[in-house]
Design an enzyme around this catalytic site. Sequence first.
Site, short mmCIF file in Angstrom:
data_model
loop_
_atom_site.label_atom_id
_atom_site.label_comp_id
_atom_site.label_asym_id
_atom_site.label_seq_id
_atom_site.Cartn_x
_atom_site.Cartn_y
_atom_site.Cartn_z
N CYS A 186 -4.48 -18.14 38.56
CA CYS A 186 -4.72 -18.95 37.38
C CYS A 186 -6.09 -18.79 36.79
CB CYS A 186 -4.53 -20.41 37.76
SG CYS A 186 -3.02 -20.69 38.66
N GLY A 196 -3.00 -16.47 33.09
CA GLY A 196 -1.79 -17.24 33.35
C GLY A 196 -1.11 -17.63 32.07
N ASN A 210 -7.68 -22.47 41.22
CA ASN A 210 -7.34 -21.05 41.12
C ASN A 210 -7.56 -20.42 42.48
OD1 ASN A 210 -9.03 -18.13 39.82
ND2 ASN A 210 -6.89 -18.34 40.32
N GLY A 211 -6.53 -19.77 42.99
CA GLY A 211 -6.63 -19.13 44.31
C GLY A 211 -5.42 -19.47 45.13
N TYR A 239 -8.04 -4.91 37.54
CA TYR A 239 -6.97 -5.29 36.62
C TYR A 239 -7.09 -6.69 36.01
CZ TYR A 239 -2.37 -6.88 35.06
OH TYR A 239 -1.36 -7.42 34.33
N ASP A 280 -3.76 4.75 34.27
CA ASP A 280 -3.41 3.33 34.42
C ASP A 280 -4.24 2.77 35.57
OD1 ASP A 280 -2.28 0.90 33.90
OD2 ASP A 280 -0.23 1.47 34.42
P1 AMP Z 1 4.85 -1.56 38.56
O1 AMP Z 1 5.85 -1.23 37.53
O2 AMP Z 1 5.40 -2.61 39.51
O3 AMP Z 1 4.33 -0.35 39.31
O4 AMP Z 1 3.62 -2.26 37.85
C1 AMP Z 1 2.50 -1.53 37.50
C2 AMP Z 1 1.85 -2.14 36.29
O5 AMP Z 1 1.64 -3.53 36.48
C3 AMP Z 1 0.50 -1.51 35.98
O6 AMP Z 1 0.54 -1.07 34.64
C4 AMP Z 1 -0.51 -2.61 36.17
O7 AMP Z 1 -1.42 -2.64 35.09
C5 AMP Z 1 0.30 -3.88 36.20
N1 AMP Z 1 -0.12 -4.80 37.26
C6 AMP Z 1 -0.69 -4.55 38.44
N2 AMP Z 1 -0.90 -5.68 39.14
C7 AMP Z 1 -0.44 -6.69 38.41
C8 AMP Z 1 -0.39 -8.12 38.57
N3 AMP Z 1 -0.84 -8.71 39.67
N4 AMP Z 1 0.15 -8.85 37.57
C9 AMP Z 1 0.62 -8.26 36.47
N5 AMP Z 1 0.59 -6.93 36.24
C10 AMP Z 1 0.07 -6.15 37.19
#
Ligand code: AMP
Length: 474
Positions: A17, A43, A117-118, A257, A361
Amino acid sequence: MGKQQVNRYLHRIREYCGIFGIYGHPEAANITYLGLHALQHRGQEGAGICSSDGKQIYIEKSMGLVADIFTDKRLKRLPGYIAIGHNRYSTAGSSSLKNVQPLVANFSLGNIAVAHNGNLVNADELRQRLEEEGAIFQSNADTEVIIHLTAHARGSSLKERLIQTLQEISGAYSLLILREKELIAIRDPFGVRPLSLGRFDGAYIVSSETCAFDLIGAEYIRDIEPGEMLVINDNGLESIRAVHSPHRAHCIFEFIYFARPDSYIFGGKNVNNIRKSLGRILAEEAPVDADVVIPVPDSGMPAAIGYSEHSGIPFDLGLIRNHYVGRTFIEPKQTIRHFGVKLKLNPVREILNNRRVVVVDDSIVRGTTSKKIVKMIKELGGAREVHMRISSPKTIGPCFYGIDTPTRRELIASSHMVDEIKRYITADSLAYLSIEGLQRAVPNPDDYCYACFTNNYPISFPGEHLLQMDLFIV
Ligand code: AMP
């Protein structure tokens, strides 16, 4: 702790959050609204604001986005000079208003509202004990455990009771607590999640990230220190060393990220600069002959710029993002996520056709996104070669401290070699940043948690031994 209990623990709701608080401003709720708006990326499931006019606590919360929830009418129902707000991150199965924060409670020392948050790692054990003692829970949020512990603690002041509570809870927490005449900010002893203090128009502000300060024109003062409890009231600021801080374990994934690139976190380090360094180091570690470097927007943007700078390969925007869809990752169903990538991204043929393309990415989690993107760039964009470069190491372990990662079984890199993942996503080459490369990008690398890349968890949790022995695969 038995396997069943561990299972329950590992699959219960987690808190991912953004929090914002202000003390000493006649428009406290309006400013909190702006703060939450700047923290929307932390969030999108629901949000809430609590305010106080010195006599009474007011609360407004709802499911949805900040700008949709807080109409003029609603903000007018939040008078006072103190306020705290919370953005809740979505997780499968827990979309419910009862989990939207702040949570308000009334006990012997008066009313309090809490925004958290956490993720506590011992919340289930504490909840069980409290339930055995007769406590009745209304939500399944960790925050309520904190409230019950504080209500049960001994001591004539809230400060004393909170200090006792902090000795019992373990895990990641940045907390804001509002009382009728006081704002309290607390950060866990490891400093896992960010939390900064600022000043605006004579008022004090506390926010998960400094991007919220920028929006309202506040000045950054410093971070809330790991283990610190900061009490803000009519007497000014009181800083209390509330819990011993053995060492720091800032979440490295905030840099990779989660945090916004324009924020300064963990001692005032700019997220964008760190991400660009990740890209530069990635280019050094994993060079490739190519015609163009493109980011996966928005998360891959700074690292792609860094990659391009170091490699000399021109940068371009080969994928265009539709900003009017939420993060596809948080859609609860796999079917929607599959569809989601196309909803969100479209390739630019002018840039990609017949070119050798480096795609940057920030991370691969399940591999779903990368697979769709490579296909899209080749089939719709017409690229000749696609070289995937990831500005973090292989994600091999779930997070227990507040980042939304799926179970280990779903993390593609936990069970596949780089070459296998390359084949799965149908890229011509694939490279991840090394752990050493990641550590080179941050000052004081020992101050971070790298558990999602190493499976070394700096704050121990129930069932960890089963996880380490791989007896229990999450
Ligand atoms: P995936 O399709 O499951 O491999 O998701 C990878 C993508 O999700 C990447 O483009 C990341 O930028 C993004 N991502 C990585 N960690 C998270 C997270 N905790 N919450 C939302 N998006 C994420």
